[in-house]
Write a protein that holds these residues in place. Structure first.
Motif, PDB file in Angstrom:
ATOM      1  N   LEU A 156     -32.220 -12.935  56.216  1.00  0.00           N
ATOM      2  CA  LEU A 156     -31.141 -13.070  55.223  1.00  0.00           C
ATOM      3  C   LEU A 156     -31.183 -14.446  54.570  1.00  0.00           C
ATOM      4  CD1 LEU A 156     -28.182 -11.662  54.441  1.00  0.00           C
ATOM      5  CD2 LEU A 156     -27.446 -13.700  55.603  1.00  0.00           C
ATOM      6  N   HIS A 175     -24.692 -19.362  61.013  1.00  0.00           N
ATOM      7  CA  HIS A 175     -25.537 -20.548  60.874  1.00  0.00           C
ATOM      8  C   HIS A 175     -24.784 -21.748  60.340  1.00  0.00           C
ATOM      9  CE1 HIS A 175     -25.778 -18.766  56.877  1.00  0.00           C
ATOM     10  NE2 HIS A 175     -26.023 -19.957  56.451  1.00  0.00           N
ATOM     11  N   LEU A 216     -21.780 -12.118  61.160  1.00  0.00           N
ATOM     12  CA  LEU A 216     -22.544 -13.001  62.052  1.00  0.00           C
ATOM     13  C   LEU A 216     -23.655 -13.691  61.279  1.00  0.00           C
ATOM     14  CD1 LEU A 216     -23.070 -11.224  65.453  1.00  0.00           C
ATOM     15  CD2 LEU A 216     -22.229 -13.501  65.062  1.00  0.00           C
ATOM     16  N   ALA A 217     -24.343 -12.915  60.422  1.00  0.00           N
ATOM     17  CA  ALA A 217     -25.460 -13.489  59.682  1.00  0.00           C
ATOM     18  C   ALA A 217     -24.970 -14.524  58.686  1.00  0.00           C
ATOM     19  CB  ALA A 217     -26.231 -12.390  58.966  1.00  0.00           C
ATOM     20  N   ASN A 218     -23.813 -14.270  58.070  1.00  0.00           N
ATOM     21  CA  ASN A 218     -23.328 -15.187  57.041  1.00  0.00           C
ATOM     22  C   ASN A 218     -22.733 -16.456  57.629  1.00  0.00           C
ATOM     23  OD1 ASN A 218     -23.970 -14.073  54.575  1.00  0.00           O
ATOM     24  ND2 ASN A 218     -22.317 -12.588  54.708  1.00  0.00           N
ATOM     25  N   SER A 272     -32.707 -26.571  60.266  1.00  0.00           N
ATOM     26  CA  SER A 272     -31.727 -25.632  60.823  1.00  0.00           C
ATOM     27  C   SER A 272     -32.348 -24.251  61.013  1.00  0.00           C
ATOM     28  CB  SER A 272     -30.503 -25.555  59.928  1.00  0.00           C
ATOM     29  OG  SER A 272     -30.750 -24.767  58.800  1.00  0.00           O
ATOM     30  N   PHE A 297     -25.166 -24.889  62.820  1.00  0.00           N
ATOM     31  CA  PHE A 297     -26.509 -25.465  62.853  1.00  0.00           C
ATOM     32  C   PHE A 297     -26.844 -26.202  61.567  1.00  0.00           C
ATOM     33  CE2 PHE A 297     -28.074 -23.273  66.625  1.00  0.00           C
ATOM     34  CZ  PHE A 297     -28.914 -24.256  67.088  1.00  0.00           C
ATOM     35  N   THR A 298     -26.472 -25.593  60.424  1.00  0.00           N
ATOM     36  CA  THR A 298     -26.805 -26.224  59.148  1.00  0.00           C
ATOM     37  C   THR A 298     -26.079 -27.555  59.008  1.00  0.00           C
ATOM     38  OG1 THR A 298     -26.791 -23.972  58.363  1.00  0.00           O
ATOM     39  CG2 THR A 298     -27.136 -25.664  56.735  1.00  0.00           C
ATOM     40  N   ARG A 331     -20.366 -18.631  48.353  1.00  0.00           N
ATOM     41  CA  ARG A 331     -21.317 -17.535  48.133  1.00  0.00           C
ATOM     42  C   ARG A 331     -20.715 -16.220  48.611  1.00  0.00           C
ATOM     43  NH1 ARG A 331     -25.567 -18.503  51.532  1.00  0.00           N
ATOM     44  NH2 ARG A 331     -25.064 -16.650  52.710  1.00  0.00           N
ATOM     45  N   LYS A 371     -19.602 -12.959  46.312  1.00  0.00           N
ATOM     46  CA  LYS A 371     -20.133 -11.624  46.571  1.00  0.00           C
ATOM     47  C   LYS A 371     -18.993 -10.615  46.732  1.00  0.00           C
ATOM     48  CE  LYS A 371     -23.713 -10.039  49.580  1.00  0.00           C
ATOM     49  NZ  LYS A 371     -24.405 -10.420  50.808  1.00  0.00           N
ATOM     50  N   ARG A 383     -32.632 -23.116  64.894  1.00  0.00           N
ATOM     51  CA  ARG A 383     -31.703 -22.068  65.302  1.00  0.00           C
ATOM     52  C   ARG A 383     -32.434 -20.932  66.007  1.00  0.00           C
ATOM     53  NH1 ARG A 383     -28.968 -21.257  61.031  1.00  0.00           N
ATOM     54  NH2 ARG A 383     -30.855 -20.608  60.096  1.00  0.00           N
ATOM     55  N   MET A 415     -32.317 -10.958  61.868  1.00  0.00           N
ATOM     56  CA  MET A 415     -31.663 -10.637  60.607  1.00  0.00           C
ATOM     57  C   MET A 415     -31.198 -11.903  59.894  1.00  0.00           C
ATOM     58  SD  MET A 415     -28.598  -8.062  59.851  1.00  0.00           S
ATOM     59  CE  MET A 415     -27.756  -8.491  58.359  1.00  0.00           C
ATOM     60  N   VAL A 416     -30.673 -12.872  60.652  1.00  0.00           N
ATOM     61  CA  VAL A 416     -30.214 -14.114  60.034  1.00  0.00           C
ATOM     62  C   VAL A 416     -31.376 -14.821  59.356  1.00  0.00           C
ATOM     63  CG1 VAL A 416     -29.361 -16.412  60.539  1.00  0.00           C
ATOM     64  CG2 VAL A 416     -28.250 -14.477  61.538  1.00  0.00           C
ATOM     65  N   ILE A 449     -22.261  -7.500  61.895  1.00  0.00           N
ATOM     66  CA  ILE A 449     -23.574  -8.140  61.846  1.00  0.00           C
ATOM     67  C   ILE A 449     -23.704  -8.966  60.568  1.00  0.00           C
ATOM     68  CG2 ILE A 449     -26.020  -7.653  61.597  1.00  0.00           C
ATOM     69  CD1 ILE A 449     -25.766  -5.587  63.682  1.00  0.00           C
ATOM     70  N   HIS A 450     -23.151  -8.447  59.459  1.00  0.00           N
ATOM     71  CA  HIS A 450     -23.183  -9.221  58.217  1.00  0.00           C
ATOM     72  C   HIS A 450     -22.400 -10.514  58.361  1.00  0.00           C
ATOM     73  CE1 HIS A 450     -25.253  -7.359  54.830  1.00  0.00           C
ATOM     74  NE2 HIS A 450     -25.192  -6.262  55.557  1.00  0.00           N
TER      75      HIS A 450
END
Lengths: 240, 87
Positions: A226, B17, B12-14, A177, B20-21, B71, B75, A181, A222-223, B9-10
């Motif tokens: 992270l 994915h 989006l980052a969290n 992944s 996809f995962t 997670r 947090k 990605r 960033m992803v 952005i946080h």
């Protein structure tokens, strides 16, 4: 599709070096001259030269260039410390920051005509991912020794037959992944830009996609970082 | 504005994915099952390990999905605790 005009490939061809016409060449020299390799080196040279130019002589009162780096490095450092603690952030800072800078510059460089994102090739992203994957297992083994296996057997002993395959599958899936990605997002951006430019380049059709491309490039960098941080932090903390 | 952008952005980052995962887990499980069936047992156990691998892959996908949710929740809880103790 129209073949993109990549200026490094044209220069190398004029110099008489074999530039492959597919994504990857056959011989060693041809593989080294593949566009994603040459543009990887371009990004590396760019990062070296820019940081040398702006950080060559550090001053107490920072100028423009030094200011930029101080904000960037300070922000990344805060981010790492927040997510995995001071000690590990110090140990992993060089690697993760290099990833962040390399991926961000590599993604953004593809927005300029004549350049190509090195991250739009699966070889580059898979190499980065394998480094992260191996690193997080090494961190886990160093933190727990042999007891690291407890991360993979779930909370209770009678759940082992169920949890062990699940944990192993989800761990191997990280390789897939994480690499696909980044590769997929950047390749989609490049391909879409190419097609729009070919169809209606004279009417500035790729312009909105370019704006989205800037966002996608930064967010994907960033992803990636992270997730690398999260995996390393998870490998170090105690099993549930 | 900057706060909002930062949070976006946080997020989006969290959560970016998740999809996809999930898909990667299912494909790894299915691929592992097919390899066991065709290469290790030479097709003698034909559809069974493929199905078992697919089931485990789907389970692993849901596990990673829940892990991501927990997670972020952990947090946020920690952040709330800190905010309360500051006051």
């Amino acid at each position: 599709m129209e073949h993109p005009i990549l200026f490094i490939s044209i220069i190398l061809e004029k110099l008489g070096l074999p530039v492959p016409h597919g994504f990857v060449g056959n011989g060693l020299l041809e593989q080294l001259c593949a566009p994603y390799m040459t543009y990887t080196w371009l990004v590396m040279v760019f990062l070296f030269v820019v940081s040398k130019m702006t950080l060559g002589n550090l001053e107490m009162v920072p100028g423009g260039g030094q200011n930029f780096w101080e904000i960037l490095i300070g922000g990344l450092d805060d981010f790492f410390v927040e997510n995995m603690g001071r000690e590990m952030a110090d140990a992993l800072f060089p690697m993760l920051t290099t990833f962040a800078l390399y991926i961000a510059v590599g993604n953004l460089i593809g927005l300029i005509p004549g350049f190509m994102s090195p991250t739009s090739n699966l070889n580059t992203t898979l190499a980065l991912t394998i480094i992260v994957w191996v690193t997080h297992h090494v961190i886990g083994f160093r933190a727990h020794g042999f007891n690291y296996y407890k991360h993979f057997i779930g909370p209770m002993w009678w759940l082992i037959p169920l949890m062990l395959p699940i944990e192993l599958i989800s761990n191997v899936a990280r390789l897939l992944s994480l690499s696909i990605r980044l590769f997929g997002n950047i390749m989609a951006k490049e391909t879409l830009l190419g097609i729009l430019f070919m169809l209606a380049g004279a009417f500035f059709a790729p312009l909105p996609i370019m704006m989205l491309g800037v966002l996608v490039s930064l967010v994907q960098a960033m992803v990636f970082v992270l997730l690398a941080v999260v995996y390393c932090a998870q490998a170090q903390e105690h099993a549930h | 504005m900057s706060e909002l952008k930062n949070e976006m952005i946080h997020l989006l980052a969290n959560y970016g994915h998740v999809g996809f995962t999930f898909v990667a887990c299912i494909f790894v499980g299915l691929g592992g099952g097919i390899v066991l069936d065709q290469k290790v047992f030479n097709g003698r156990t034909a559809p069974w390990f493929t199905f078992i691998g697919l089931a485990f892959g789907i389970a692993a996908g849901f596990k990673t999905l829940l892990q991501i949710l927990w997670r972020v929740k952990d947090k946020n809880d920690r952040k709330d605790d800190r905010g309360l103790s500051d006051k």
